[in-house]
Design an enzyme around this catalytic site. Sequence first.
Site, short mmCIF file in Angstrom:
data_model
loop_
_atom_site.label_atom_id
_atom_site.label_comp_id
_atom_site.label_asym_id
_atom_site.label_seq_id
_atom_site.Cartn_x
_atom_site.Cartn_y
_atom_site.Cartn_z
N ASN A 1 22.14 -7.80 21.31
CA ASN A 1 20.44 -8.44 22.21
C ASN A 1 21.04 -8.29 23.50
OD1 ASN A 1 19.05 -9.38 22.40
ND2 ASN A 1 19.25 -11.35 20.82
N TRP A 2 20.18 -8.08 24.80
CA TRP A 2 20.44 -8.71 25.89
C TRP A 2 20.21 -9.70 26.62
CZ3 TRP A 2 21.31 -3.63 29.25
CH2 TRP A 2 22.47 -2.76 29.20
N LYS A 3 18.90 -9.87 25.20
CA LYS A 3 17.51 -11.18 26.04
C LYS A 3 17.46 -10.86 27.28
CE LYS A 3 20.56 -14.56 22.96
NZ LYS A 3 21.26 -15.16 22.45
N GLU B 1 22.07 -15.52 11.68
CA GLU B 1 22.44 -16.20 13.12
C GLU B 1 22.05 -17.99 12.58
OE1 GLU B 1 22.25 -12.81 16.04
OE2 GLU B 1 20.65 -14.21 16.27
N GLY C 1 25.14 -18.44 21.12
CA GLY C 1 25.87 -18.58 22.62
C GLY C 1 26.32 -20.24 22.89
N GLY D 1 25.34 -11.27 20.69
CA GLY D 1 24.12 -11.42 22.24
C GLY D 1 25.04 -11.21 23.92
N GLY D 2 25.72 -12.25 23.88
CA GLY D 2 26.30 -12.76 25.11
C GLY D 2 27.48 -11.54 25.18
N HIS E 1 14.26 -13.84 16.23
CA HIS E 1 15.38 -14.47 16.55
C HIS E 1 14.86 -16.08 16.77
CE1 HIS E 1 18.62 -15.62 19.12
NE2 HIS E 1 18.56 -14.51 18.95
N SER F 1 28.10 -16.08 18.83
CA SER F 1 29.39 -16.18 19.22
C SER F 1 30.87 -15.02 18.53
CB SER F 1 29.45 -17.93 19.13
OG SER F 1 28.40 -18.58 20.03
N GLU G 1 15.59 -17.91 19.25
CA GLU G 1 14.69 -17.82 20.07
C GLU G 1 13.46 -18.20 20.20
OE1 GLU G 1 17.48 -16.52 22.42
OE2 GLU G 1 19.56 -16.99 22.01
P1 PGA Z 1 25.28 -14.90 21.11
O1 PGA Z 1 23.62 -14.33 20.76
O2 PGA Z 1 26.35 -13.78 21.01
O3 PGA Z 1 26.13 -15.19 22.63
O4 PGA Z 1 26.19 -16.03 20.48
C1 PGA Z 1 24.15 -13.71 19.32
C2 PGA Z 1 22.29 -13.93 19.54
O5 PGA Z 1 21.78 -14.64 19.84
O6 PGA Z 1 21.35 -12.69 18.86
#
Ligand code: PGA
Length: 253
Positions: A9-11, A163, A169, A230-231, A93, A209, A95
């Site tokens: 997930n590149w956000k 999640e 993050g 994500g990251g 998600h 993470s 967010e």
């Molecule tokens: P993260 O994000 O791996 O950067 O913690 C995961 C996500 O929000 O899908």
Amino acid sequence: MRRKLAAGNWKMNGLRADLAMLETLRAAHEGCAVDLLICPPLPLVAAAAEACAGSAVAIGAQDCHPEDAGAHTGDTSAPMLADAGASAVILGHSERRADHGETSDLVRAKAQAAHAAGLVAIICVGESLEQREAQNTLDIIGGQLSASIPDTATGENTVVAYEPCWAIGTGLTPTSEQIGDVHDFIRARLERRFGAGGGRSIRLLYGGSVKGANAAEIFAVSNVDGALVGGASLKADDFSPIINALADEAKAS
Ligand code: PGA
């Protein structure tokens, strides 16, 4: 047998120049034992899908509108994503739930639209730190599952991602036991609702993470069928060790 899935997930990260990463990824993991999915920001979806056509890497999006078309400035529908070459979409998600006030009812409507458009809906659930500390985790997850997953869900068109908000993050991850407790609970709820066959066929991802350093331990947990990353999905050098750990787990199990 559920095929394992490593989803990135590149956000809100990535410009056209960053699509070069996809070439590295496809070259490194052609013929890979697990499914690979990258969900870049919307302006890159069509170009990413073109770049990955015919390869092991599938492309998804990060949200869609519940309706197919109409007067909704700034929104994108599920048929548009499919038309752009996406095969999946992340929905609900944390967010989006936090930044845009998305409710589980809205997430369910979006998932229905995704299914109708032939997209795999990756439906996210997760508790906040306060909810975990108040020992409400399973209640929260149970409520999110029943309201966010539509009746149209099957193992082919739906993936559930657990999640915990506090792990996204932050570099914090739950213990293997905490992940296992929630994944086993989700599996039991899915089996109760969709029957043993249906409920067992839906893949469950862990997200929050995930890194090369903790991937193998997380993937060894029961009912973890992969990760939503994500990251660490932004660079091939960070994502590849996670994919390799998942492929090792797939071979071992
Ligand atoms: P993260 O994000 O791996 O950067 O913690 C995961 C996500 O929000 O899908």
